[in-house]
Scaffold this active site. Sequence first.
Site, short mmCIF file in Angstrom:
data_model
loop_
_atom_site.label_atom_id
_atom_site.label_comp_id
_atom_site.label_asym_id
_atom_site.label_seq_id
_atom_site.Cartn_x
_atom_site.Cartn_y
_atom_site.Cartn_z
N SER A 13 0.72 -1.23 0.20
CA SER A 13 0.05 0.05 0.41
C SER A 13 1.00 1.88 -0.17
O SER A 13 0.35 2.03 -0.26
CB SER A 13 -1.13 -0.10 1.14
OG SER A 13 0.01 -0.32 2.45
N ARG A 14 2.29 0.91 0.28
CA ARG A 14 2.86 2.53 0.55
C ARG A 14 4.30 2.32 -0.05
O ARG A 14 5.05 0.54 -0.55
CB ARG A 14 2.40 2.74 2.40
CG ARG A 14 1.53 3.51 2.72
CD ARG A 14 1.74 4.15 3.98
NE ARG A 14 1.63 3.72 5.12
CZ ARG A 14 2.80 2.96 5.67
NH1 ARG A 14 3.85 3.81 5.60
NH2 ARG A 14 3.13 2.42 6.17
N VAL A 58 0.21 -9.90 8.43
CA VAL A 58 0.66 -11.23 7.90
C VAL A 58 1.18 -11.37 8.84
O VAL A 58 1.97 -13.44 8.79
CB VAL A 58 2.59 -10.17 7.12
CG1 VAL A 58 1.63 -9.99 5.07
CG2 VAL A 58 2.53 -9.65 7.73
N TYR A 149 15.32 -4.32 15.24
CA TYR A 149 15.20 -4.37 13.49
C TYR A 149 16.20 -5.04 12.08
O TYR A 149 15.88 -6.01 11.96
CB TYR A 149 14.94 -2.12 13.33
CG TYR A 149 14.88 -3.21 11.82
CD1 TYR A 149 13.76 -2.70 10.88
CD2 TYR A 149 15.48 -1.95 10.61
CE1 TYR A 149 13.38 -2.92 9.74
CE2 TYR A 149 15.40 -1.73 9.39
CZ TYR A 149 14.31 -2.34 8.78
OH TYR A 149 14.38 -2.53 7.77
N LYS A 153 16.01 -8.52 10.71
CA LYS A 153 15.56 -8.38 9.00
C LYS A 153 17.56 -9.46 8.94
O LYS A 153 17.56 -9.86 7.41
CB LYS A 153 16.80 -7.12 8.10
CG LYS A 153 15.43 -6.16 8.60
CD LYS A 153 14.17 -6.68 7.86
CE LYS A 153 13.24 -5.78 7.25
NZ LYS A 153 12.41 -6.15 6.53
P1 NAP Z 1 6.77 1.49 4.96
O1 NAP Z 1 6.78 2.57 3.63
O2 NAP Z 1 6.82 1.81 6.06
O3 NAP Z 1 5.64 0.84 4.18
C1 NAP Z 1 4.82 -0.61 5.06
C2 NAP Z 1 4.00 -1.65 4.89
O4 NAP Z 1 4.28 -2.91 5.05
C3 NAP Z 1 2.97 -0.65 4.46
O5 NAP Z 1 2.49 -0.89 3.19
C4 NAP Z 1 2.74 -0.93 5.54
O6 NAP Z 1 0.94 -1.50 4.82
C5 NAP Z 1 2.85 -3.12 5.46
N1 NAP Z 1 2.67 -3.43 6.90
C6 NAP Z 1 2.85 -3.22 7.74
N2 NAP Z 1 2.85 -3.75 8.64
C7 NAP Z 1 1.96 -5.25 7.71
C8 NAP Z 1 1.68 -5.80 8.59
N3 NAP Z 1 1.61 -6.30 10.13
N4 NAP Z 1 0.73 -6.37 7.68
C9 NAP Z 1 0.43 -5.82 6.39
N5 NAP Z 1 1.45 -5.10 5.78
C10 NAP Z 1 1.96 -4.39 6.69
O7 NAP Z 1 8.33 0.86 4.22
P2 NAP Z 1 9.25 0.50 3.16
O8 NAP Z 1 10.27 1.62 3.60
O9 NAP Z 1 8.62 0.71 2.14
O10 NAP Z 1 9.57 -0.79 3.82
C11 NAP Z 1 9.66 -2.01 2.89
C12 NAP Z 1 10.77 -2.99 3.09
O11 NAP Z 1 12.04 -2.37 3.28
C13 NAP Z 1 10.26 -3.54 4.85
O12 NAP Z 1 10.66 -4.86 5.20
C14 NAP Z 1 11.50 -2.21 5.28
O13 NAP Z 1 12.27 -3.26 5.61
C15 NAP Z 1 12.55 -2.62 4.10
N6 NAP Z 1 14.07 -2.15 4.02
C16 NAP Z 1 13.49 0.13 3.85
C17 NAP Z 1 14.29 0.52 3.67
C18 NAP Z 1 13.86 2.11 3.99
O14 NAP Z 1 15.27 2.93 3.97
N7 NAP Z 1 13.08 2.78 3.53
C19 NAP Z 1 16.16 0.52 4.06
C20 NAP Z 1 15.97 -1.05 4.43
C21 NAP Z 1 14.67 -1.85 4.20
P3 NAP Z 1 0.06 -0.13 5.71
O15 NAP Z 1 0.37 1.02 5.50
O16 NAP Z 1 -1.54 -0.40 4.66
O17 NAP Z 1 -0.61 -0.43 7.08
#
Ligand code: NAP
Length: 241
Positions: A13-14, A58, A149, A153
Amino acid sequence: MEESKIALVTGGSRGIGAKTAELLAQNGYIVAVNYLNSSRMACKICNHIEGIPLCADVADYSQVVDMVNTIIQRFGRIDLLVNNAAISVTGLFTEISESEADRLFDVNVKGTLNCSKAVLPYMIRRKSGKIINIASMWGEVGASCEVHYSTSKAAVIGFTKALAKEVGPSGIQVNCISPGVIMTDMNKHLSDDELYELKYESPLERLGAPEDIANAVCFLASDKANFITGQVLGVNGGFVI
Ligand code: NAP
């Protein structure tokens, strides 16, 4: 005409998940966009890409099974699972509460296991399928004030390697992408000074965008990556070398 492939993107979703859903759709996938809270955003993305929004936590195995059953009833199969949904908790290790820690491991680790467990019987039956887990560079090198966190990971990386060995003989590939700092809501707590520092710690001197990760997902999902399994693909501008 070639039949469309079916993908499930958790946390679609985001941020990274939303961009991944969009690029997969551009690459011919029908995408099931999982979300937990952001129903309006999930529906908006699905209208745009003709995907299907599916609400499920999830961390809850029974909700995950219902979600996967919905996809199977509608399309008969799942070709690709992107385990992207995750949450982060920042603060000193000793100050994170037990409930915050439990929730983080339930979503980041158990959520990844739950979704993989639910889709695998359908992939194994067809002797084909791909699972792509989104980890983090902090799972490789560790981050101060993000110890839980980072640990979660690191578990996702270990899971990727072990599962790849177990299901490779069944024709299934399991890989992992390890993003660097990507500009999404997950980093909105960082100040401009912190972002500046992170930017210039990377040899490529920029922060990542969701499409940097989505492009890597599309590569690993494609036939071009058919001999790759159990790997951790760093997409971090050189932050971790
Ligand atoms: P984000 O913008 O915070 O989005 C998180 C997404 O996960 C949202 O769509 C949220 O859905 C969903 N979500 C959270 N808890 C959930 C649950 N229990 N069940 C189903 N959906 C859930 O995060 P992002 O930055 O895009 O991160 C995406 C992935 O990349 C994650 O695995 C994160 O750890 C990884 N990552 C991100 C970064 C970074 O710098 N951004 C760096 C390294 C790794 P709702 O809004 O509908 O609740």
